[in-house]
Design a protein around this motif. Structure first.
Motif, PDB file in Angstrom:
ATOM      1  N   VAL A   1       0.839  -1.202   0.000  1.00 50.22           N
ATOM      2  CA  VAL A   1       0.000   0.000   0.000  1.00 50.22           C
ATOM      3  C   VAL A   1       0.871   1.248   0.000  1.00 50.22           C
ATOM      4  N   TRP A   2       1.864   1.278   0.885  1.00 50.75           N
ATOM      5  CA  TRP A   2       2.728   2.453   0.957  1.00 50.75           C
ATOM      6  C   TRP A   2       3.666   2.516  -0.240  1.00 50.75           C
ATOM      7  N   GLU A   3       4.056   1.379  -0.782  1.00 53.45           N
ATOM      8  CA  GLU A   3       4.880   1.381  -1.997  1.00 53.45           C
ATOM      9  C   GLU A   3       4.118   2.039  -3.146  1.00 53.45           C
ATOM     10  N   ALA A   4       2.836   1.693  -3.281  1.00 52.14           N
ATOM     11  CA  ALA A   4       2.024   2.279  -4.349  1.00 52.14           C
ATOM     12  C   ALA A   4       1.866   3.787  -4.142  1.00 52.14           C
ATOM     13  N   ARG A   5       1.716   4.193  -2.900  1.00 52.30           N
ATOM     14  CA  ARG A   5       1.566   5.623  -2.614  1.00 52.30           C
ATOM     15  C   ARG A   5       2.856   6.380  -2.934  1.00 52.30           C
ATOM     16  N   ILE A   6       3.983   5.796  -2.579  1.00 49.97           N
ATOM     17  CA  ILE A   6       5.268   6.438  -2.898  1.00 49.97           C
ATOM     18  C   ILE A   6       5.412   6.605  -4.405  1.00 49.97           C
ATOM     19  N   ASN A   7       5.117   5.539  -5.142  1.00 44.45           N
ATOM     20  CA  ASN A   7       5.221   5.625  -6.602  1.00 44.45           C
ATOM     21  C   ASN A   7       4.270   6.670  -7.167  1.00 44.45           C
ATOM     22  N   GLY A   8       3.094   6.781  -6.574  1.00 49.30           N
ATOM     23  CA  GLY A   8       2.143   7.785  -7.020  1.00 49.30           C
ATOM     24  C   GLY A   8       2.653   9.202  -6.791  1.00 49.30           C
ATOM     25  N   ILE A   9       3.254   9.437  -5.621  1.00 50.25           N
ATOM     26  CA  ILE A   9       3.784  10.768  -5.323  1.00 50.25           C
ATOM     27  C   ILE A   9       4.934  11.102  -6.271  1.00 50.25           C
ATOM     28  N   ILE A  10       5.808  10.125  -6.518  1.00 47.83           N
ATOM     29  CA  ILE A  10       6.919  10.363  -7.447  1.00 47.83           C
ATOM     30  C   ILE A  10       6.385  10.701  -8.835  1.00 47.83           C
ATOM     31  N   SER A  11       5.346  10.008  -9.262  1.00 46.32           N
ATOM     32  CA  SER A  11       4.741  10.298 -10.560  1.00 46.32           C
ATOM     33  C   SER A  11       4.206  11.724 -10.601  1.00 46.32           C
ATOM     34  N   GLY A  12       3.560  12.147  -9.511  1.00 40.62           N
ATOM     35  CA  GLY A  12       3.049  13.513  -9.453  1.00 40.62           C
ATOM     36  C   GLY A  12       4.161  14.548  -9.494  1.00 40.62           C
ATOM     37  N   ILE A  13       5.235  14.290  -8.759  1.00 42.77           N
ATOM     38  CA  ILE A  13       6.385  15.204  -8.754  1.00 42.77           C
ATOM     39  C   ILE A  13       6.977  15.322 -10.159  1.00 42.77           C
ATOM     40  N   THR A  14       7.093  14.187 -10.827  1.00 43.48           N
ATOM     41  CA  THR A  14       7.671  14.168 -12.177  1.00 43.48           C
ATOM     42  C   THR A  14       6.836  15.009 -13.149  1.00 43.48           C
ATOM     43  N   LYS A  15       5.527  14.950 -12.991  1.00 37.28           N
ATOM     44  CA  LYS A  15       4.645  15.683 -13.897  1.00 37.28           C
ATOM     45  C   LYS A  15       4.650  17.185 -13.640  1.00 37.28           C
ATOM     46  N   ILE A  16       4.821  17.580 -12.391  1.00 31.52           N
ATOM     47  CA  ILE A  16       4.589  18.975 -12.013  1.00 31.52           C
ATOM     48  C   ILE A  16       5.876  19.764 -11.777  1.00 31.52           C
ATOM     49  N   PHE A  17       6.876  19.148 -11.171  1.00 35.54           N
ATOM     50  CA  PHE A  17       7.988  19.924 -10.622  1.00 35.54           C
ATOM     51  C   PHE A  17       9.340  19.685 -11.290  1.00 35.54           C
ATOM     52  N   LEU A  18       9.360  19.076 -12.470  1.00 33.59           N
ATOM     53  CA  LEU A  18      10.631  18.795 -13.140  1.00 33.59           C
ATOM     54  C   LEU A  18      10.637  19.345 -14.561  1.00 33.59           C
ATOM     55  N   LYS A  19      11.790  19.897 -14.947  1.00 36.95           N
ATOM     56  CA  LYS A  19      12.082  20.225 -16.338  1.00 36.95           C
ATOM     57  C   LYS A  19      13.414  19.587 -16.672  1.00 36.95           C
ATOM     58  N   ASP A  20      13.400  18.641 -17.592  1.00 32.06           N
ATOM     59  CA  ASP A  20      14.615  17.899 -17.921  1.00 32.06           C
ATOM     60  C   ASP A  20      15.252  17.326 -16.654  1.00 32.06           C
ATOM     61  N   ASN A  21      14.408  16.824 -15.771  1.00 30.00           N
ATOM     62  CA  ASN A  21      14.812  16.194 -14.512  1.00 30.00           C
ATOM     63  C   ASN A  21      15.361  17.185 -13.490  1.00 30.00           C
TER      64      ASN A  21
END
Length: 456
Positions: free
Chosen positions: A275-295
């Motif tokens: 459950v927490w693994e899925a949540r971590i992956n979800g948060i990372i996905s959100g960060i990648t979409k919103i807060f990164l430009k070329d990583n």
């Protein structure tokens, strides 16, 4: 005389060019070389500390001069605790310990009377999280007659647990502690996220189920209210006068970061729960979409339009700090998160060419150059993202059961019953875990069902 003047002008030009080159090359960073990372971190840390005056005679230890607020000083000392942990350099340890202890307040809970007019739950949390980092990092302990790092973190957590507010929105923490301060009727994500952060980390450090119960409770409440959505986007907060039916949809790096590291600690505490693994992956996905430009990390709500205020210019520091801590507590995230730290560190270092000594870091790392913006927040952000690349060669954080030396006090900051459990010190059992899981499900059902109250 004309040739002499010409040669002088040429010499002056050459010197100017040389100085310019020296400034541009003020920070070199080889991420494959720990010594290079440490050297770069030292340059940035020293420049950050140059803004601090609290150690001077007649000044107040722990306070940054205007325009900085008290909370950012706590965040800065948290960065210096990290700096010692990653580099082993104790240059700034004395002023850090002095500042931390001077600001504890009469009840040893980071509630100093001189901050009453501005202190919110999030402000208190940043000092509490710095103390918790000191415990996790085995930062040198204060003398026995002084407050201890773990007990200070526990006191902050306990005072905030007592503020869990069911008068609106079914629970949660208000932004402000005192009703006479602006924002008292706002339940913001960072205050609640920091409480989740501390609860999860204290659960790991102390092996105490009650902290995990509170972390579960906070996660479920934030989800039910909509402060996080099904894409794991974290919004700024909501007005409790409207019973949290409307949200401010601004997104900030530090909101995502505090929930990321909290989830990583819950993953660690629950022995790798899917459950927490899925949540971590979800948060990372959100960060990648919103807060990164070329990583490369950027503050998307204000950097592109040039509106980042003093506070917001430090937010990337906390995302970087908590990305590193996430990798440690949830190692499966290494391949996803380490490249972000690397790309962002190189970009941040490239921005650190400003100021008289060529070591002032800029705000916008995505530009590949110094952008003219300087301050504590810019330095702290660059410091955290650069030094965080030492996680692969640093000893892991400690706990009470694995080398931790900081003395705790589960009742610190407690004046009455504060919620689920009594911060018991007994080892948790399988029955404890099962009971906690059942309680969590029940709480979720109560919230989702619209009965805006909690059974403790």
């Amino acid at each position: 005389m004309k040739p002499f003047r010409r040669r002088s002008a040429e010499s002056s030009l050459a010197v100017a060019i040389l100085l310019c080159i020296q400034q541009i090359q003020a920070i070199t960073l080889d991420l494959q070389n720990p010594d290079s990372i440490k050297a770069a971190s030292k340059i940035v840390a020293d420049e950050m500390v140059s803004y601090y005056t609290g150690y001077r005679p007649g000044d107040v230890p722990g306070n940054l001069p205007a325009p900085y607020y008290w909370w950012e000083a706590g965040a800065m000392f948290g960065a210096l605790i990290d700096y010692w942990y990653f580099t082993g350099d104790d240059t700034h340890n004395a002023i850090t310990t002095q500042a931390m202890l001077h600001q504890v307040g009469p009840q040893n809970d980071f509630m100093p009377p001189n901050q009453t007019k501005t202190e919110g739950n999030d402000d208190q949390s940043f000092w509490g999280m710095a103390a918790l980092s000191a415990a996790e990092d085995n930062f040198p302990n204060p003398s026995a007659d002084q407050p201890q790092w773990l007990a200070l973190a526990q006191a902050v957590f306990n005072t905030q647990a007592a503020r869990w507010d069911t008068s609106s929105c079914g629970g949660g923490l208000k932004w402000q502690i005192f009703s006479f301060n602006g924002g008292y009727n706002y339940k913001n994500t960072i205050s609640n996220g920091c409480f989740f952060n501390m609860g999860a980390r204290l659960a790991v450090y102390t092996n105490n189920q009650t902290y995990a119960d509170w972390a579960d409770r906070m996660w479920n409440w934030c989800s039910a209210i909509g402060l996080m959505d099904d894409q794991y986007f974290f919004y700024d907060g909501s007005d409790d006068l409207l019973n949290c039916t409307k949200l401010d949809h601004l997104q900030w790096t530090y909101n995502a970061g505090t929930f990321l590291v909290g989830a990583a600690n819950m993953y660690n505490y629950t022995d790798g729960s899917p459950v927490w693994e899925a949540r971590i992956n979800g948060i990372i996905s959100g960060i990648t979409k919103i807060f990164l430009k070329d990583n490369v990390i950027y503050e998307q709500a204000c950097e592109p339009v040039g509106t980042c205020n003093i506070d917001q210019r430090s937010f990337k520091a906390y995302l970087a700090r908590w990305i590193a801590a996430t990798i440690v507590r949830a190692p499966f995230t290494y391949d996803q998160l380490k490249p972000i730290l690397e790309a962002s560190a190189q970009a941040a270092a490239a921005s650190c060419t400003g100021g008289d000594g060529g070591a002032s870091c800029g705000l916008q790392w995505t530009t590949g150059a110094f952008d003219g913006s300087t301050g504590v927040g810019e330095q702290m952000s660059a410091l955290e993202v650069i030094q965080s690349n030492l996680i692969s060669v640093s000893a892991g954080p400690v706990t009470e059961g694995s080398g931790g030396t900081s003395k705790g006090d589960p009742s610190a900051g407690t004046t009455s019953d504060i919620g689920p459990g009594d911060l018991h010190a007994e080892p948790l059992t399988t029955a404890d875990r099962a009971g906690a899981a059942i309680l969590t499900v029940l709480i979720c059902l109560v919230i989702i069902g619209g009965a805006w109250w909690m059974v403790i």
